[in-house]
Every structure is written in C-alpha cells, then in structure tokens.
Design a protein around this motif. Structure first.
Motif, PDB file in Angstrom:
ATOM      1  N   ILE A   1     -52.246  43.741  22.140  1.00 12.68           N
ATOM      2  CA  ILE A   1     -53.381  42.671  22.014  1.00 12.68           C
ATOM      3  C   ILE A   1     -53.083  41.628  23.116  1.00 12.68           C
ATOM      4  O   ILE A   1     -52.208  41.238  23.240  1.00 12.68           O
ATOM      5  CB  ILE A   1     -53.248  42.120  20.631  1.00 12.68           C
ATOM      6  N   LEU A   2     -54.178  41.582  23.686  1.00 16.19           N
ATOM      7  CA  LEU A   2     -53.983  40.578  25.055  1.00 16.19           C
ATOM      8  C   LEU A   2     -55.631  39.656  25.477  1.00 16.19           C
ATOM      9  O   LEU A   2     -56.499  40.305  24.941  1.00 16.19           O
ATOM     10  CB  LEU A   2     -53.734  41.370  26.466  1.00 16.19           C
ATOM     11  N   PRO A   3     -55.261  38.621  25.942  1.00 18.00           N
ATOM     12  CA  PRO A   3     -56.588  37.651  26.058  1.00 18.00           C
ATOM     13  C   PRO A   3     -57.421  38.571  27.175  1.00 18.00           C
ATOM     14  O   PRO A   3     -56.982  39.003  28.176  1.00 18.00           O
ATOM     15  CB  PRO A   3     -55.965  36.614  26.423  1.00 18.00           C
ATOM     16  N   GLU A   4     -58.917  38.316  27.010  1.00 22.40           N
ATOM     17  CA  GLU A   4     -59.977  39.001  28.077  1.00 22.40           C
ATOM     18  C   GLU A   4     -59.931  38.080  29.207  1.00 22.40           C
ATOM     19  O   GLU A   4     -60.546  38.411  30.108  1.00 22.40           O
ATOM     20  CB  GLU A   4     -61.166  39.026  27.209  1.00 22.40           C
ATOM     21  N   ALA A   5     -59.660  36.727  29.115  1.00 21.99           N
ATOM     22  CA  ALA A   5     -59.910  35.708  30.162  1.00 21.99           C
ATOM     23  C   ALA A   5     -59.387  36.111  31.499  1.00 21.99           C
ATOM     24  O   ALA A   5     -59.892  36.082  32.532  1.00 21.99           O
ATOM     25  CB  ALA A   5     -59.519  34.399  29.932  1.00 21.99           C
ATOM     26  N   PRO A   6     -57.993  36.593  31.387  1.00 22.63           N
ATOM     27  CA  PRO A   6     -57.414  36.866  33.057  1.00 22.63           C
ATOM     28  C   PRO A   6     -58.067  38.491  33.262  1.00 22.63           C
ATOM     29  O   PRO A   6     -58.426  38.376  34.718  1.00 22.63           O
ATOM     30  CB  PRO A   6     -55.960  37.406  32.610  1.00 22.63           C
ATOM     31  N   LEU A   7     -58.564  39.274  32.551  1.00 23.12           N
ATOM     32  CA  LEU A   7     -59.362  40.377  33.036  1.00 23.12           C
ATOM     33  C   LEU A   7     -60.624  39.916  33.531  1.00 23.12           C
ATOM     34  O   LEU A   7     -61.146  40.596  34.602  1.00 23.12           O
ATOM     35  CB  LEU A   7     -59.532  41.385  31.844  1.00 23.12           C
ATOM     36  N   ARG A   8     -61.421  38.976  33.047  1.00 21.58           N
ATOM     37  CA  ARG A   8     -62.679  38.483  33.410  1.00 21.58           C
ATOM     38  C   ARG A   8     -62.416  37.890  34.832  1.00 21.58           C
ATOM     39  O   ARG A   8     -63.355  38.120  35.756  1.00 21.58           O
ATOM     40  CB  ARG A   8     -63.309  37.535  32.554  1.00 21.58           C
ATOM     41  N   GLU A   9     -61.463  37.103  35.059  1.00 23.53           N
ATOM     42  CA  GLU A   9     -61.245  36.399  36.225  1.00 23.53           C
ATOM     43  C   GLU A   9     -60.834  37.490  37.373  1.00 23.53           C
ATOM     44  O   GLU A   9     -61.211  37.322  38.651  1.00 23.53           O
ATOM     45  CB  GLU A   9     -60.006  35.362  36.082  1.00 23.53           C
ATOM     46  N   ALA A  10     -60.007  38.603  37.019  1.00 24.77           N
ATOM     47  CA  ALA A  10     -59.708  39.580  37.741  1.00 24.77           C
ATOM     48  C   ALA A  10     -60.794  40.401  38.278  1.00 24.77           C
ATOM     49  O   ALA A  10     -61.117  40.661  39.463  1.00 24.77           O
ATOM     50  CB  ALA A  10     -58.711  40.494  37.278  1.00 24.77           C
ATOM     51  N   LEU A  11     -61.894  40.556  37.555  1.00 21.07           N
ATOM     52  CA  LEU A  11     -63.184  41.196  37.553  1.00 21.07           C
ATOM     53  C   LEU A  11     -64.098  40.498  38.536  1.00 21.07           C
ATOM     54  O   LEU A  11     -64.531  40.895  39.449  1.00 21.07           O
ATOM     55  CB  LEU A  11     -63.876  41.611  36.337  1.00 21.07           C
ATOM     56  N   ILE A  12     -64.148  39.011  38.279  1.00 25.41           N
ATOM     57  CA  ILE A  12     -64.839  38.203  39.187  1.00 25.41           C
ATOM     58  C   ILE A  12     -64.267  38.280  40.696  1.00 25.41           C
ATOM     59  O   ILE A  12     -65.111  38.360  41.741  1.00 25.41           O
ATOM     60  CB  ILE A  12     -65.042  36.907  38.574  1.00 25.41           C
ATOM     61  N   GLY A  13     -63.057  38.212  40.679  1.00 24.41           N
ATOM     62  CA  GLY A  13     -62.315  38.272  42.016  1.00 24.41           C
ATOM     63  C   GLY A  13     -62.708  39.707  42.730  1.00 24.41           C
ATOM     64  O   GLY A  13     -63.008  39.762  44.029  1.00 24.41           O
ATOM     65  N   PHE A  14     -62.606  40.863  41.905  1.00 28.20           N
ATOM     66  CA  PHE A  14     -62.983  41.995  42.500  1.00 28.20           C
ATOM     67  C   PHE A  14     -64.450  41.965  42.905  1.00 28.20           C
ATOM     68  O   PHE A  14     -64.579  42.516  44.137  1.00 28.20           O
ATOM     69  CB  PHE A  14     -62.455  43.140  41.477  1.00 28.20           C
ATOM     70  N   SER A  15     -65.156  41.510  42.137  1.00 28.41           N
ATOM     71  CA  SER A  15     -66.737  41.465  42.657  1.00 28.41           C
ATOM     72  C   SER A  15     -66.955  40.813  43.706  1.00 28.41           C
ATOM     73  O   SER A  15     -67.648  41.219  44.613  1.00 28.41           O
ATOM     74  CB  SER A  15     -67.554  40.920  41.533  1.00 28.41           C
ATOM     75  N   ALA A  16     -66.357  39.614  43.972  1.00 28.42           N
ATOM     76  CA  ALA A  16     -66.678  39.109  45.366  1.00 28.42           C
ATOM     77  C   ALA A  16     -66.095  39.488  46.445  1.00 28.42           C
ATOM     78  O   ALA A  16     -66.601  39.650  47.471  1.00 28.42           O
ATOM     79  CB  ALA A  16     -65.747  37.417  44.768  1.00 28.42           C
ATOM     80  N   ARG A  17     -64.920  40.384  46.307  1.00 29.02           N
ATOM     81  CA  ARG A  17     -64.521  40.935  47.413  1.00 29.02           C
ATOM     82  C   ARG A  17     -65.224  42.112  47.694  1.00 29.02           C
ATOM     83  O   ARG A  17     -65.569  42.423  48.945  1.00 29.02           O
ATOM     84  CB  ARG A  17     -63.082  41.551  47.192  1.00 29.02           C
TER      85      ARG A  17
END
Length: 475
Positions: free
Chosen positions: A161-177
């Motif tokens: 069980i882990l929070p989704e917020a870090p995953l969302r931030e990582a996806l936003i960074g990946f999308s920007a790159r």
C-alpha cells in the motif's frame, strides 16, 4: 507605450508566421512538425503506461526487500526502524501472500484515504493505458493497493500500500520530458525534411514557377527561355517540357511578327500594284480594240493577264481583312441569293448550265455580304474547273436538318488532285486552276466559321466535285 509596443510586436510576429506558412516550404515544415507531434501523442499512452508499471515494479521490489529485512530482524525492529523501511520503499504497509494467506510484515495506519487496486500479476495493455488517465485525474490523497510478484520469489505474492501522489508527480515529469523530446525531435526532423524537400523539390519547382512568370512578362525574349537541368525524374521532364513549350511559343511569336510585317508589306505592294494594273488595263483595252488582229490578240492576252493580277491582289487583301470582319447575322433566303451570285459569275453563252434546286422558303442566318463572297468563291472555282468540259453543269440544292441547313454545290469538273486535297483549305494552296491564288477556299472556310457554319469537301473525282456548306437555319 508598452502595450502599444507589445501589440505591434505580436502583429509583426503574426505576419512572419503567415508569410512562412504561405509558401510551399513553410507548409511542409509546419506539416512535418504537426505529424511528428501527432505520432508522439499516439505513443504517449503506451510509453506512460510502461513508465507507470516500471515505477510500481520498483516500489514493489523495494517493499519486498524491506519485508525480507523485517523477517531477518524478527522481533527486534522498533517502530522507528519499521518506518524507515517503509519510507525506503515509499510504502505505507507491506504484506506477503503465501498459500492463499495474507501476512502483514510491515504496516502503518492508512486512515480513511480512498484506495485503488492495482494488480500487476496480470498485464492488460488497454487497462494500463486507462490507468494513466486515472492517475492524473484521481484524488490527491488516494492510496494504491499494489499486488505484485517478487523477483526473488516468483511463487509468492506481495501486497504493498503506497500513496499515489509520488506516482502522479513522476508521471507529470515523464510527460514533460517526453513532450520536450518530441518537440525537439519534430523540429529537427521537420528541418531535415524541409531542407531535403527544399533542395530536391521546392527549389526546382520555384525555379519553374519563376521561369514561367518571367517568360510570361516578355515571351519574345529568348533569354527568358528555361535551360532544363539533367535530372531524369518528373521535375526534369517538366523542365524539358516547359523549355520546349517556351521555345515553340517564341518561334510562333517570331513567325507571327514576320508574317505581320510581310502582310503589311504585301498590303502596301498590292495597293500600288492595283494602281499599276488599272493603268495597264486602260492600255490593254485599247490594244484589244485595235483593228490589227495580231495587236488585238496580244491585247486580249494582256487583258486576261492583268485581270488575273487584279484578282490576285483582291484575294490577298480580302484574306487579310476576312478575320477582322464581324458578321451581322440575319435571315437570308438562299435561292435568290445564289441566283444573284450565279448571274454575276456564270458566263452567258459559254455552255455552263446553272441549276438552282433550292426551295424558295429555305433561309439561313448569315451576313448577306459574307454569303455572297462565300458562294461566289465556290461558284468561281467551279466555273474555272469546268472550263472546256462538256457538259459543264453547276447545280445547287439545300436540305434542312434540325436547326442547320446543308447547301450542296456540285459541278462536273475533272475533280481535285489528291495531292491538293490534303491542303485544300489552307492559305495559298492552289488547286492548279489558271489564275488561282490558293486563297479562295481558305477565305470561304473562314467566312463559314464566322457565321457559325462549316464547309466540307464531300466528294471529288473525274465525274465532278461536291462541296457542302452547313449554316444555321433561320426557321
């Protein structure tokens, strides 16, 4: 001041963009960038889904290692140590599933946060791409309940069980790159394709367009004719075709200029010749009236020669004027018109039989003077051809067909030689008759065309020649 400067700057920028996209090269560059960005958008969701799976897989492996460390430490782990292990795996709780039983290894309070089940034991591409969108649009405090297979123990399952917020931030960074990479790739690819097309296609096509424009400005200038390249593709063929067409047009213009100059000179010469012939005709008439038989005979020959010269001058001048005359179309009765023409041209007492078989009610739409000249040329040619023939018969008939009237003129002459038939209606193409200028039938064809009609040679041979004149009916 500042707002005005900004507004002016934006206006200039818009003008530059519109000017760039207005050309063929600018449009190709813009289309290339759009296509590359579109392709990047198509691969975004599979790439983002793969990034999301890898990110969750790494957290699952880290949580598995934390669970192994907790097992080895048995009951010697403090609450602070447990928290450090969970923080290292970005997890809130870790459990192992063995033999269908779930065993909590490390855990913390999850509160009342919403949960999202994520099962990575079965891969489903469409569901994983939909999960990317769900990650972007989900609640900020949502937790992910991840079920995965540990790399070191494939027979077990691990529950994290882990929070989704870090995953969302990582996806936003990946999308920007990915966006900046796609933009850079599209610009580089577009520039390379633009340069290639500019060298291979746009540049040569621009040269073709400029050559056509320059030639159109002054088609009589030989320096404006395109010099084709040695290319063997479609552009090379277009260059050679354009150069050949320009050369033909240039030759036609020069020929037309020469003919115009020649026509002007001939018109002037004809005018002077007619005056000379008129004076000579007065002398020849006196010679022909001489009581001396030899002198009278020579005078008659001179009269005929001068008459041919006058007719030649008249035909040449008529040919030069025929294309400039605009007909005045009106109903004209054919039978009396043809009798009038025949009365002027058919010699009386020389054995030429004139037969007019046209019904009195048949009329055509035409210019009376042009019709007089048209049929006068045909009748004059027929009389010349039948000279010395027995019988010498010239007949005319007419047939109404729809909105047209077909007038047939038949003589009993010797026919037209095959060598002359191919060029019968061309200027200065003579049928070989005495005193013929070769302009009569050419003028006749032009006169018929001006009245929206036509003339054709129906038949010719030893039994005679038949012409058909088609004109618009007046009924």
């Amino acid at each position: 001041m500042a707002k005005g400067a900004i507004r002016e700057g934006l206006a200039r920028t818009g003008q530059i963009v519109r000017a760039g996209t207005g050309s063929l090269g600018g449009r190709l560059l813009a289309l290339t960038i759009v296509y590359v960005l579109t392709a990047s958008m198509l691969i975004f969701f599979p790439s983002a889904a793969n990034f999301r799976n890898n990110w969750l897989g790494e957290r699952a492996n880290a949580a598995h290692l934390a669970a192994i460390a907790a097992e080895l430490a048995e009951d010697n782990l403090s609450e602070e140590a447990v928290r450090e292990l969970l923080d290292g795996a970005d997890a809130i709780a870790v459990a192992r599933i063995t033999g269908g039983a779930t065993e909590l290894v490390l855990g913390a309070d999850t509160g009342n946060a919403p949960l999202l089940d994520e099962d990575q034991t079965r891969r489903r591409p469409l569901r994983e791409m939909a999960a990317v969108i769900n990650t972007f649009t989900g609640p900020e405090d949502r937790l992910v309940v991840l079920t995965a297979i540990p790399q070191t123990r494939p027979d077990e399952r691990i529950l994290v069980i882990l929070p989704e917020a870090p995953l969302r931030e990582a996806l936003i960074g990946f999308s920007a790159r990915l966006f900046w990479f796609a933009l850079f790739a599209s610009l580089v690819t577009g520039a390379l394709i633009y340069l290639a097309l500019l060298v291979m296609f746009v540049g040569p096509m621009r040269q073709l367009s400029l050559s056509m424009t320059r030639f159109q400005e002054n088609p009589s200038d030989a320096g404006r004719v395109l010099s084709p390249s040695q290319r063997h593709d479609e552009i090379g063929e277009a260059e050679r075709a354009l150069a050949a067409m320009q050369a033909d047009i240039l030759a036609a213009i020069r020929q037309r200029e020469r003919l115009a100059s020649l026509g002007l000179a001939v018109a002037r010469i004809n005018h002077d010749l007619r005056n000379v012939f008129a004076s000579a005709q007065l002398v020849s008439d006196r010679l022909a009236a001489s009581k001396d038989e030899r002198t009278a005979a020579m005078g008659q020959r001179l009269v005929r020669a001068i008459g041919r010269g006058i007719r030649l001058c008249s035909d040449v001048l008529d040919y030069g004027r025929s294309a400039e005359t605009r007909p005045e179309l009106q109903p004209v009765a054919l039978a009396p018109l043809l009798d009038e023409v025949a009365g002027e041209l058919v010699p009386a007492g020389e054995g030429v039989i004139w037969e007019n078989m046209i019904a009195p009610e048949i009329a055509v739409m035409g210019d009376r003077d042009m019709l007089h000249r048209l049929f006068g040329n045909l009748i004059r040619n027929a009389i010349t051809a039948m000279k010395g023939r027995d019988p010498a018969r010239l007949s005319v008939s007419a047939e109404v067909s729809g909105d047209e009237v077909h007038v047939t003129l038949a003589d009993t002459g010797p026919g037209i030689p095959p060598a002359v038939q191919a060029r019968l209606f061309e200027p200065f193409s003579s049928g070989g008759g005495e005193g013929s200028t070769g302009l009569g039938l050419s003028i006749t064809r032009e006169l018929a065309g001006l009245m929206e009609g036509a003339i054709t040679l129906q038949s010719t041979g030893p039994e005679g020649t038949v012409f058909v004149v088609s004109l618009k009916g007046a009924g």
